[in-house]
Design an enzyme around this catalytic site. Structure first.
Site, mmCIF file in Angstrom:
data_model
loop_
_atom_site.group_PDB
_atom_site.id
_atom_site.type_symbol
_atom_site.label_atom_id
_atom_site.label_comp_id
_atom_site.label_asym_id
_atom_site.label_seq_id
_atom_site.Cartn_x
_atom_site.Cartn_y
_atom_site.Cartn_z
ATOM 1 N N GLY A 197 33.798 52.283 37.573
ATOM 2 C CA GLY A 197 35.083 52.945 37.422
ATOM 3 C C GLY A 197 35.492 52.972 35.967
ATOM 4 O O GLY A 197 34.651 52.953 35.063
ATOM 5 N N ILE A 212 36.979 50.716 34.039
ATOM 6 C CA ILE A 212 36.644 49.534 33.242
ATOM 7 C C ILE A 212 35.135 49.361 33.149
ATOM 8 O O ILE A 212 34.588 49.068 32.081
ATOM 9 C CB ILE A 212 37.310 48.283 33.838
ATOM 10 C CG1 ILE A 212 38.831 48.452 33.831
ATOM 11 C CG2 ILE A 212 36.905 47.037 33.064
ATOM 12 C CD1 ILE A 212 39.586 47.343 34.537
ATOM 13 N N THR A 223 35.775 39.789 36.077
ATOM 14 C CA THR A 223 37.136 39.979 35.574
ATOM 15 C C THR A 223 37.924 40.894 36.505
ATOM 16 O O THR A 223 38.958 41.411 36.126
ATOM 17 C CB THR A 223 37.116 40.577 34.152
ATOM 18 O OG1 THR A 223 36.368 41.801 34.165
ATOM 19 C CG2 THR A 223 36.495 39.617 33.152
ATOM 20 N N SER A 224 37.407 41.092 37.717
ATOM 21 C CA SER A 224 38.054 41.995 38.681
ATOM 22 C C SER A 224 38.906 41.208 39.666
ATOM 23 O O SER A 224 40.097 41.031 39.456
ATOM 24 C CB SER A 224 36.995 42.839 39.403
ATOM 25 O OG SER A 224 36.363 43.707 38.487
ATOM 26 N N ARG A 225 38.284 40.709 40.733
ATOM 27 C CA ARG A 225 38.993 39.906 41.721
ATOM 28 C C ARG A 225 38.051 38.842 42.250
ATOM 29 O O ARG A 225 36.879 39.113 42.531
ATOM 30 C CB ARG A 225 39.513 40.767 42.885
ATOM 31 C CG ARG A 225 40.603 41.757 42.505
ATOM 32 C CD ARG A 225 41.895 41.058 42.079
ATOM 33 N NE ARG A 225 42.966 41.995 41.745
ATOM 34 C CZ ARG A 225 43.192 42.493 40.552
ATOM 35 N NH1 ARG A 225 42.380 42.161 39.536
ATOM 36 N NH2 ARG A 225 44.196 43.316 40.333
ATOM 37 N N GLU A 232 46.191 32.344 42.663
ATOM 38 C CA GLU A 232 46.728 32.364 41.299
ATOM 39 C C GLU A 232 48.245 32.270 41.330
ATOM 40 O O GLU A 232 48.873 32.774 42.259
ATOM 41 C CB GLU A 232 46.299 33.655 40.585
ATOM 42 C CG GLU A 232 44.808 33.777 40.380
ATOM 43 C CD GLU A 232 44.404 35.054 39.653
ATOM 44 O OE1 GLU A 232 43.213 35.219 39.366
ATOM 45 O OE2 GLU A 232 45.285 35.908 39.378
ATOM 46 N N HIS A 288 43.186 34.658 34.099
ATOM 47 C CA HIS A 288 43.532 36.052 34.425
ATOM 48 C C HIS A 288 44.309 36.700 33.282
ATOM 49 O O HIS A 288 45.436 37.156 33.442
ATOM 50 C CB HIS A 288 44.341 36.144 35.726
ATOM 51 C CG HIS A 288 44.204 37.491 36.380
ATOM 52 N ND1 HIS A 288 44.383 37.681 37.725
ATOM 53 C CD2 HIS A 288 43.907 38.713 35.863
ATOM 54 C CE1 HIS A 288 44.209 38.963 38.031
ATOM 55 N NE2 HIS A 288 43.917 39.606 36.905
ATOM 56 N N ILE A 289 43.655 36.759 32.136
ATOM 57 C CA ILE A 289 44.288 37.337 30.945
ATOM 58 C C ILE A 289 43.672 38.691 30.571
ATOM 59 O O ILE A 289 43.903 39.207 29.478
ATOM 60 C CB ILE A 289 44.192 36.381 29.743
ATOM 61 C CG1 ILE A 289 42.732 35.996 29.443
ATOM 62 C CG2 ILE A 289 45.042 35.140 29.979
ATOM 63 C CD1 ILE A 289 42.558 35.203 28.158
ATOM 64 N N GLY A 290 42.909 39.271 31.482
ATOM 65 C CA GLY A 290 42.250 40.531 31.184
ATOM 66 C C GLY A 290 43.193 41.623 30.718
ATOM 67 O O GLY A 290 42.851 42.425 29.853
#
Length: 281
Positions: free
Chosen positions: A103, A105, A184-186, A215, A235-237
């Protein structure tokens, strides 16, 4: 106004909010009971920003890959303890990175990989594979080959019912002992507990993650945090000044559009006819 998916808005909460008129947010909305909002006349506005990459998330993905490949966190921590050159890192040039989910990203990460001289392999849904081919990137021969041959695998899938636990323990066991898994997704794209067990078993050899099942994560004893060969971030993406400016600009624009009587990016248009009237201040 909501940011990300940590605030679940379901029917019981909506019942306690009789003055609620609008939910304004950005991107996907699995945390919102859209049908319940529609029944109660609550408009949900959420910009889907089609075709617009999240460069912040893609950049963090690349940062995590470099950190894992060169053991940057571990080397820095060792140096502060008076130790010199903890171990030997790995060069990325010439290696193959697998992009699982092509996608916005995933495509950006593939571009970074090519700039670093890496080969790119893609595994995804058929529409996403078609986009990858259009960009000149080759799909893997098979799902099994994807996990077996890639030196790095980076997950870039949306979490929906069909992708829950889509990466299994068997998939991870196919990976090379010196491979790196990036997420870095889920977190729930990977079967519960499978990644920590796989790293302990030596396939893949390393991992780097920015996401967790629950989280915010406050448990310092979480299995992934206890593994030296896993780099973890909270989770700082998407957490950059520029990304926040972009996200909140769209969120506030939706509020202003609603206040002007012209709601925008409405994902439940059926709510417009039964929308609760705005109270006069």
């Amino acid at each position: 106004m909501l940011i990300r998916e940590r605030t679940a808005v379901r029917a019981p909460l909506l019942a306690r909010l009789p003055r609620l008129r609008l939910i304004s947010q950005r991107s996907v909305y699995p945390h919102i009971d859209v049908d319940a909002c529609t029944r109660q006349g609550v408009i949900v506005s959420s910009s889907q920003h089609p075709g617009e990459p999240c460069y912040a998330a893609a950049e963090l993905t690349w940062g995590l890959l470099l950190s894992a490949a060169r053991q940057i966190p571990q080397q820095a921590a060792a140096l502060k303890q008076g130790r010199w050159q903890l171990g030997i890192g790995r060069t990325l040039r010439g290696k193959t990175i697998g992009i699982y989910g092509y996608g916005r990203i995933g495509a950006a990460v593939a571009g970074y990989a090519e700039a670093f001289g890496m080969k790119v392999s893609v595994w995804a849904s058929e529409p996403s594979l078609a986009r990858a081919r259009a960009d000149g990137r080759e799909p893997a021969r098979s799902r099994a080959a994807f996990f077996e041959t890639c030196d790095v695998i980076s997950l870039h899938l949306r979490l929906v019912a069909a992708t829950l636990g889509i990466v299994t323990a068997a998939d991870l066991a196919r990976m090379k002992p010196d491979a790196i898994l990036l997420n870095t997704s889920r977190a729930d794209l990977i079967a519960r507990g499978a990644l920590a067990a796989a790293v302990r078993a030596g396939r893949p050899g390393m991992a780097a993650v920015d996401v967790f099942e629950a989280e915010p994560l406050r448990d310092g004893e979480h299995p992934l945090l206890r593994l030296d060969r896993v780099v973890c971030t909270p989770h700082i993406g998407y957490v950059t000044h520029e990304e926040y400016e972009l996200q909140f600009a769209e969120i506030f624009d939706q509020v202003l559009a609603y206040a002007a009587g012209t709601p925008s990016n409405v994902i439940n248009p059926a709510a417009l006819s039964g929308a609760r009237p705005m109270e006069k201040s």
